[in-house]
Design a protein around this motif. Structure first.
Motif, short mmCIF file in Angstrom:
data_model
loop_
_atom_site.label_atom_id
_atom_site.label_comp_id
_atom_site.label_asym_id
_atom_site.label_seq_id
_atom_site.Cartn_x
_atom_site.Cartn_y
_atom_site.Cartn_z
N LEU A 262 5.36 58.76 54.08
CA LEU A 262 4.75 58.63 55.41
C LEU A 262 5.81 58.60 56.50
CD1 LEU A 262 1.88 56.05 54.77
CD2 LEU A 262 1.61 58.39 55.59
N ALA A 263 6.92 57.94 56.22
CA ALA A 263 8.02 57.90 57.19
C ALA A 263 8.58 59.30 57.42
CB ALA A 263 9.11 56.95 56.70
N LYS A 267 8.11 62.27 61.11
CA LYS A 267 9.17 62.96 61.84
C LYS A 267 8.84 64.43 62.13
CE LYS A 267 12.62 60.02 59.57
NZ LYS A 267 13.76 59.97 58.62
N ASP A 268 7.74 64.92 61.55
CA ASP A 268 7.37 66.33 61.71
C ASP A 268 6.00 66.41 62.38
OD1 ASP A 268 6.51 69.00 61.35
OD2 ASP A 268 7.69 69.21 59.52
N HIS A 273 0.20 63.44 61.61
CA HIS A 273 -1.17 62.92 61.68
C HIS A 273 -1.75 62.50 60.33
CE1 HIS A 273 -1.63 67.05 60.35
NE2 HIS A 273 -2.86 66.76 59.97
N LEU A 274 -1.05 62.81 59.23
CA LEU A 274 -1.60 62.62 57.90
C LEU A 274 -1.69 61.15 57.49
CD1 LEU A 274 0.28 65.47 55.98
CD2 LEU A 274 -2.07 65.52 56.86
N THR A 275 -2.77 60.83 56.77
CA THR A 275 -2.88 59.52 56.14
C THR A 275 -2.55 59.69 54.65
OG1 THR A 275 -5.23 59.84 55.62
CG2 THR A 275 -4.69 58.79 57.73
N LEU A 276 -2.27 58.58 53.99
CA LEU A 276 -1.92 58.65 52.57
C LEU A 276 -2.63 57.52 51.82
CD1 LEU A 276 -0.37 60.04 50.33
CD2 LEU A 276 1.64 58.66 50.91
N SER A 277 -3.39 57.89 50.79
CA SER A 277 -4.12 56.93 49.96
C SER A 277 -3.33 56.63 48.69
CB SER A 277 -5.50 57.48 49.58
OG SER A 277 -6.28 57.72 50.73
N THR A 301 10.32 50.52 56.10
CA THR A 301 10.12 51.96 56.31
C THR A 301 9.67 52.29 57.74
OG1 THR A 301 7.87 51.73 55.43
CG2 THR A 301 9.60 52.43 53.90
N GLU A 302 9.24 51.28 58.48
CA GLU A 302 8.84 51.43 59.88
C GLU A 302 7.74 52.47 60.06
OE1 GLU A 302 12.46 52.33 61.95
OE2 GLU A 302 13.09 50.23 62.01
#
Length: 443
Positions: A262-263, A267-268, A273-277, A301-302
């Motif tokens: 996710l971090a 940066k891109d 916009h992506l979420t992660l399950s 990871t901020e």
């Protein structure tokens, strides 16, 4: 390339078949010997019983040779049970001098039933062995039966020694089978612990898309590429990990990889916009340090915690709903969202919805598979979509493989999907390429 679980399963099946054949051959030998004896003394009734045992033994031996363990479970074991009970009730009734002995064959039979039903339904897994054991207790503790034997007590006492010796021998063989299966599981556990230590397990990402076909997120799915045996499927090693504390170490690695991903996505512009399950197991929820560990991971990871979605199944709530609800509330306070995975497959989903801070329901793939041909599956899918709307939570369907399934779901209000229709799980680099290519060529 040979996969490790195929190798281990093949080895386990070969060992089980070999030992079961030995047990059957012992039964065949004793039945054949007794058949000849009873024919010689013209005791036709019990001779027919021994002939039946001989036939069942031969049939079971053939099944074992062909590794048809399902046939052994559903045919051989019930036939053995019936013949043994018949012999006990009519030809092995105890008296003041001679105890009953044939019922002792039910002990190894119960063990074999337990071994062969481990991957079957809960009903069969427990009812068959327990029923055999209860019958053993009844026959061993009572004089139930109608004695039709023409043997004198002295001969019957010899038979008691023979039957008890054979029964104990067959029981020992069944113990060797259990030990063999245990060794197979231990081998897989050892391989898995080494893989976790060496970080050989890799996180893949399966796209989650909306009704327009745009990728809105992904589910993190762990894969194991063994350096010798190749790909090891999750159904094999996840089950092994959940039976031990290895799932805690594996879970931490997957969460860490997910947060790092996710971090990286943040940066891109194509992936920000992506979420992660990420799936959480029962043992992870039982870990007292779960909330603290995730809070530290978020800080390190901020990442935007609202991009992280934790997937839970109903099995998490079985033991202590109050404790689980408290932990979920604490994690939600950090900004994390929750998805109820495999929704509709359990028995108390509606109860959970009342107490838990859920933001998404996930329609199980078992309903999606036959949603176009099975009216009940279709009704359940529509009910879940309607329920999610009423509760003001999102809904996503997993296992979407055809355009027709997608159209059905859209028509009934489900606008988010995951499945092979869009993509299989991908390594991080290929997933990024998938999203970037989609951005450059919008659906």
């Amino acid at each position: 390339m040979l996969r490790v679980e195929d190798y281990l399963i093949e080895k386990q099946e070969a060992k089980t078949a070999y030992l079961m054949k030995i047990a059957n051959l012992v039964i065949i030998a004793i039945s054949a010997g007794l058949l000849v004896f009873y024919i010689a003394i013209k005791s036709w009734g019990i001779a027919s019983v021994e002939l039946a045992l001989l036939i069942v033994g031969l049939l079971s031996t053939w099944y074992c040779t062909q590794k048809k363990f399902k046939a052994v479970t559903y045919i051989s074991i019930p036939l053995f049970f019936i013949v043994i009970c018949f012999k006990c009730l009519f030809f092995d009734v105890p008296n003041a001098t001679v105890p009953r002995a044939v019922h002792n064959y039910l002990l190894p039979l119960a063990v074999y039933a337990f071994i062969l039903t481990q991957d079957k339904s809960r009903y069969l897994k427990y009812v068959m062995p327990v029923s055999i054991l209860l019958t053993y207790l009844v026959l061993g503790c009572t004089k139930l039966g109608f004695n039709s034997s023409i043997l004198d007590n002295e001969t019957r006492l010899i038979m008691v020694w023979i039957h008890n010796t054979v029964a104990v021998s067959v029981l020992c063989i069944s113990v060797f089978i259990v030990r063999s299966e245990h060794n197979i599981r231990v081998a897989l556990e050892l391989e898995l612990s080494k893989a976790i230590l060496k970080r050989e397990l890799e996180v893949y990402f399966q796209p989650q898309v909306d009704a327009t076909g745009t990728t809105i997120g992904a589910e993190a799915l762990v894969r194991w590429e063994h350096p010798i045996f190749g790909t090891i499927m999750p159904d094999t090693f996840i089950a092994t990990a959940e039976q031990t504390d290895l799932i805690l170490h594996l879970g931490r690695q997957v969460l860490e990889a997910a947060c790092n991903q996710l971090a990286s996505w943040a940066k891109d512009a194509n992936t920000a916009h992506l979420t992660l399950s990420v799936n959480l197991s029962v043992k992870q929820f039982q870990d007292p340090a779960l909330v603290q560990n995730i809070a530290v991971l978020l800080e390190n990871t901020e990442i935007n915690p609202q991009k992280l979605k934790l997937e839970v199944t109903e099995s998490v709530f079985v033991n202590d709903l109050e404790v689980v609800s408290k932990k979920m509330t604490q994690l939600k306070a950090l900004g994390i969202k929750f998805s109820l995975d495999d929704f509709g497959t359990g028995y108390s989903s509606l109860t959970y919805l009342r107490y838990l801070p859920l933001s998404e329901l996930k329609i199980d793939k078992s309903f999606i598979k036959d949603v176009l041909s099975n009216t009940r599956d279709a009704a359940i899918a529509k009910m879940i979509i309607s329920l999610a709307k009423e509760l003001n939570v999102a809904v996503i369907a997993e296992g979407v493989e055809t355009a027709a399934q997608r159209i059905f779901l859209i028509e009934h209000g489900c606008l988010n999907f995951q499945g092979y229709l869009y993509s299989r799980p991908l390594p991080a680099a290929r997933f990024n390429e998938f999203v970037i290519n989609q951005s450059n060529n919008p659906p």
